[in-house]
Write an enzyme that holds these catalytic residues in place. Structure first.
Site, mmCIF file in Angstrom:
data_model
loop_
_atom_site.group_PDB
_atom_site.id
_atom_site.type_symbol
_atom_site.label_atom_id
_atom_site.label_comp_id
_atom_site.label_asym_id
_atom_site.label_seq_id
_atom_site.Cartn_x
_atom_site.Cartn_y
_atom_site.Cartn_z
ATOM 1 N N ASP A 152 19.691 -35.925 -30.680
ATOM 2 C CA ASP A 152 19.070 -35.690 -29.281
ATOM 3 C C ASP A 152 17.736 -35.507 -29.546
ATOM 4 O OD1 ASP A 152 18.545 -33.990 -27.503
ATOM 5 O OD2 ASP A 152 19.497 -32.259 -27.878
ATOM 6 N N ASN A 154 15.489 -35.172 -27.077
ATOM 7 C CA ASN A 154 15.090 -34.132 -26.272
ATOM 8 C C ASN A 154 13.776 -34.697 -25.228
ATOM 9 O OD1 ASN A 154 16.439 -31.643 -25.778
ATOM 10 N ND2 ASN A 154 16.037 -31.174 -27.634
ATOM 11 N N HIS A 252 26.319 -32.542 -23.566
ATOM 12 C CA HIS A 252 26.142 -33.761 -24.064
ATOM 13 C C HIS A 252 27.324 -34.511 -23.953
ATOM 14 C CE1 HIS A 252 21.586 -33.113 -25.485
ATOM 15 N NE2 HIS A 252 22.127 -31.922 -25.469
#
Length: 263
Positions: A152, A154, A252
């Protein structure tokens, strides 16, 4: 085909309560990189050390119920590296690297969880510090070995990587400085965004994260925040990619890439 999955769990106990283990038994990845474990070593012991024949290796955050990353692999690594040598961010549980080295090849699988800056200026500043630290580390690593970093990140790199890009130009995850870091990492840094290598123009089907607000998941108002970033030799072996959305283990979705390689 070597199947490598990445998934932000948003808590390992939560994800497993929503059917993650049954899906892994069916999907049969060779390795899964997980982020936001949100657990400590005693929470893992006796419960989550393994999923079937996938054995886990972790870096936990010092703060309870926060962050934490892991890599579950059916292949035994030659070495496990916890953290990347950061005085600040290793304490937050953001990086674990499994090395699979032979006499002819040096190869690593990394699970990484990049900070989010959405909670305020302090965390956005921390995110920028993380990016500044990680870039030279990845460059040094690339000079020494092949690897794929899953996680992840971001950051939505391009306008096609999120639904509402016009409304997010000043928001964390789509800031010009963050996107510039991604561009630099993929150009000067020499890494390959594996999903975009296989699907350079896909829009709505590329998202891996949806806000819990405003029926974002139902309306597919998403972001592509979860990546496989690979050295060119590894990226060249990528044959297929799938984002699994039939079940929801987290905010997610798991992203799986099939690589034509053997450990």
């Amino acid at each position: 085909m070597f199947k490598l999955t990445s998934l932000n769990l948003n808590g390992i106990r939560s994800a497993t309560s929503k059917g993650l283990e049954a899906w892994l038994a069916q999907a049969q990845p060779d390795c899964i990189c997980v982020q936001e474990v949100k657990a400590q070593a005693p929470d893992i012991a006796g419960k989550f050390e393994s999923f079937g024949d996938l054995r886990g290796h972790f870096q936990f955050a010092e703060k309870k119920g926060y962050s934490g990353v892991g890599v579950y692999s059916r292949h035994e690594p030659s070495e496990v590296r916890i953290g990347y040598g950061s005085a600040e961010f290793d304490a937050e549980g953001r990086y674990v690297e499994l090395r699979f080295d032979t006499s002819s090849r040096k190869f690593s699988i990394i699970s990484a969880y990049f900070p989010s800056g959405s909670s305020g200026e302090d965390r956005q500043a921390a995110k920028f510090r993380f990016l500044e630290e990680l870039y030279p580390h990845l460059q040094q690593l690339r000079a020494e070995r092949d690897f794929v970093l899953c996680g992840d990140i971001n950051i939505a790199h391009q306008e096609i990587d999120l639904k509402n890009w016009k409304g997010n130009k000043k928001n964390s995850g789509f800031l010009p400085e963050e996107r510039a870091w991604m561009s630099k990492t993929l150009s000067e840094g020499g890494l390959v965004d594996v999903y975009r290598k296989l699907h350079p123009d896909t829009t709505d089907d590329c998202y891996t994260w949806w806000s819990n607000r405003g029926q974002a998941y139902a309306k597919n108002v998403g972001w592509r925040l979860d990546y496989h970033l690979a050295t060119p030799a590894i990226a060249s072996t990528a044959r297929e990619v799938a984002i699994y959305k039939a079940e929801k283990f987290s905010d997610h979705a798991p992203i799986t890439v099939g690589y034509d390689l053997a450990l």
